[in-house]
Write an enzyme that holds these catalytic residues in place. Structure first.
Site, PDB file in Angstrom:
ATOM      1  N   ASP A  67       0.881  -1.294   0.106  1.00 34.97           N
ATOM      2  CA  ASP A  67      -0.092  -0.026   0.006  1.00 34.97           C
ATOM      3  C   ASP A  67       0.758   1.236  -0.014  1.00 34.97           C
ATOM      4  OD1 ASP A  67       0.812  -0.252   2.686  1.00 34.97           O
ATOM      5  OD2 ASP A  67      -0.830   0.104   3.574  1.00 34.97           O
ATOM      6  N   SER A  68       2.152   1.002  -0.097  1.00 35.57           N
ATOM      7  CA  SER A  68       3.000   2.339  -0.126  1.00 35.57           C
ATOM      8  C   SER A  68       2.890   2.928  -1.714  1.00 35.57           C
ATOM      9  CB  SER A  68       4.465   1.549  -0.061  1.00 35.57           C
ATOM     10  OG  SER A  68       4.758   0.464  -0.769  1.00 35.57           O
ATOM     11  N   ASP A 106      -1.100  -6.172  -0.299  1.00 33.77           N
ATOM     12  CA  ASP A 106      -1.456  -5.382   1.081  1.00 33.77           C
ATOM     13  C   ASP A 106      -2.918  -5.261   1.184  1.00 33.77           C
ATOM     14  OD1 ASP A 106       0.449  -5.170   2.898  1.00 33.77           O
ATOM     15  OD2 ASP A 106       1.202  -3.159   1.836  1.00 33.77           O
ATOM     16  N   LYS A 136      -1.330  -9.306   2.826  1.00 28.24           N
ATOM     17  CA  LYS A 136      -0.387  -8.971   4.126  1.00 28.24           C
ATOM     18  C   LYS A 136      -1.435  -7.870   4.613  1.00 28.24           C
ATOM     19  CE  LYS A 136       3.365  -6.015   3.812  1.00 28.24           C
ATOM     20  NZ  LYS A 136       2.795  -4.884   4.504  1.00 28.24           N
ATOM     21  N   GLU A 138      -1.419  -5.374   8.722  1.00 29.45           N
ATOM     22  CA  GLU A 138      -0.562  -4.853   9.690  1.00 29.45           C
ATOM     23  C   GLU A 138      -1.228  -5.097  11.158  1.00 29.45           C
ATOM     24  OE1 GLU A 138       0.274  -0.765   8.937  1.00 29.45           O
ATOM     25  OE2 GLU A 138       0.984  -1.049   6.744  1.00 29.45           O
ATOM     26  N   GLU A 205       9.329  -4.563  10.160  1.00 29.98           N
ATOM     27  CA  GLU A 205       9.654  -3.100   9.902  1.00 29.98           C
ATOM     28  C   GLU A 205      10.205  -2.266  10.972  1.00 29.98           C
ATOM     29  OE1 GLU A 205       7.042  -1.433   7.163  1.00 29.98           O
ATOM     30  OE2 GLU A 205       8.346   0.758   7.090  1.00 29.98           O
TER      31      GLU A 205
HETATM   32  O1  KIV Z   1       3.506  -1.160   1.532  1.00 31.63           O
HETATM   33  C1  KIV Z   1       4.664  -1.693   1.567  1.00 31.63           C
HETATM   34  O2  KIV Z   1       5.413  -1.286   0.586  1.00 31.63           O
HETATM   35  C2  KIV Z   1       5.208  -2.633   2.601  1.00 31.63           C
HETATM   36  C3  KIV Z   1       6.511  -2.653   2.556  1.00 31.63           C
HETATM   37  C4  KIV Z   1       7.420  -1.796   3.037  1.00 31.63           C
HETATM   38  C5  KIV Z   1       6.981  -3.855   3.840  1.00 31.63           C
HETATM   39  O3  KIV Z   1       4.225  -2.809   3.378  1.00 31.63           O
END
Ligand code: KIV
Length: 289
Positions: A67-68, A106, A136, A138, A205
């Site tokens: 989600d970055s 994510d 994924k 969090e 992280e």
């Molecule tokens: O969103 C992302 O890119 C991430 C990584 C930095 C682990 O969660």
């Protein structure tokens, strides 16, 4: 040897030459850690587009549709405004562009925290609409029930503990975590809870290195570090950070190139060619019959 792509117009699929290895599966990723040891560290990079996936795929074990992408692709101030539809669109593109890596997508902020049922509805959409093999999310102890719920229903989950960017408002910023004994204990408890709940791997992280080492030794599943430790079972970076796309370089990033400079210099050369009418040349125009 470099990979070339042949477009199959019937399926819109770009077929690579040489033919890639079979796609890695969740069990194969998990099995890379044997009795607490991962002989060959797992390689993960973020990918957001089909072409980026094509280029990264032969070199990675996992591609993370992070989600970055909120900041990297959309210029958003954080990951919080990222939506499920955005993740699904980019997830599907990355699956189309990859053949070998396990694709993990994510779960965006607000799509899973309310209940295991909400998480299942969002995760099942991601899996069905992208073709990715895992999601994924969090969070630690508070998310363990959700991780168990999804895992028991055929949705492989990668956990993410330590600095969790979706919690930026609660954490007060993006600084490294685990500098107090209480924080250290919480990160270890979070990681163990998610791993014991059934996560197949765990991103750690932005934590003090000793915590990453201790957590890697404390869980049976592979840990993937970012701003963590070389002793994690694998590493992940945001691809654009790794390529040198941005001026700001967080401590945990190693810039392997200066792609920003390459793009900027190339655009400068192109614009000079256009303004001087040296582009297009005879090679780039269609001659009369
Ligand atoms: O969103 C992302 O890119 C991430 C990584 C930095 C682990 O969660």
């Amino acid at each position: 040897m470099s990979t070339t792509f042949q477009l199959d117009t019937a399926t819109s699929r770009a077929n690579p030459t040489p033919a890639p290895m079979k796609r890695l599966t969740v069990p194969r990723i998990k099995q890379r850690k044997v009795d607490g040891v991962t002989a060959e560290p797992l390689v993960m990079l973020t990918a957001y587009t089909a072409r980026q996936a094509q280029l990264l795929d032969p070199h990675c074990d996992m591609l993370l549709v992070g989600d970055s992408l909120g900041q990297v692709i959309y210029g958003l101030p954080s990951t919080l405004p990222v939506t499920l539809d955005m993740m699904i669109a980019h997830g599907a593109a990355v699956v189309r562009g990859s053949y070998h890596s396990l694709v993990v997508v994510d779960m965006p902020f607000g799509s899973y925290e309310a209940s295991p049922q909400q998480a299942f509805a969002s995760a099942s959409r991601i899996m069905a609409e992208t073709g990715a093999a895992a999601v994924k999310l969090e969070g630690g102890v508070a998310m363990a029930e959700t991780v168990a719920f999804l895992s028991a229903r055929g949705i492989p989950v990668m956990g993410h503990v330590g600095l969790t960017p979706q919690a930026v408002n609660a954490l007060g910023g993006y600084m490294a975590r685990g500098r107090s004994e209480a924080e250290e204990a919480k990160i270890i408890a979070d990681g163990k809870a998610v791993a014991e709940a059934g996560a197949f791997a765990l991103v750690i992280e932005g934590v003090v290195e000793d915590i990453a080492i201790a957590l890697t030794g404390a869980v049976a599943v592979p840990t993937i570090g970012i701003g963590a430790s070389a002793q994690c079972d694998g590493q992940v970076l945001v691809t654009e950070d790794m390529l040198g796309m941005f001026e700001r370089v967080p401590r945990f990033v190693k810039r392997y190139n200066d792609i920003a400079q390459v793009i900027s210099q190339t655009a400068e050369t192109y614009s000079a060619d256009v303004r001087s009418r040296s582009f297009p040349t005879a090679d780039q125009v269609y001659p009369a019959k």
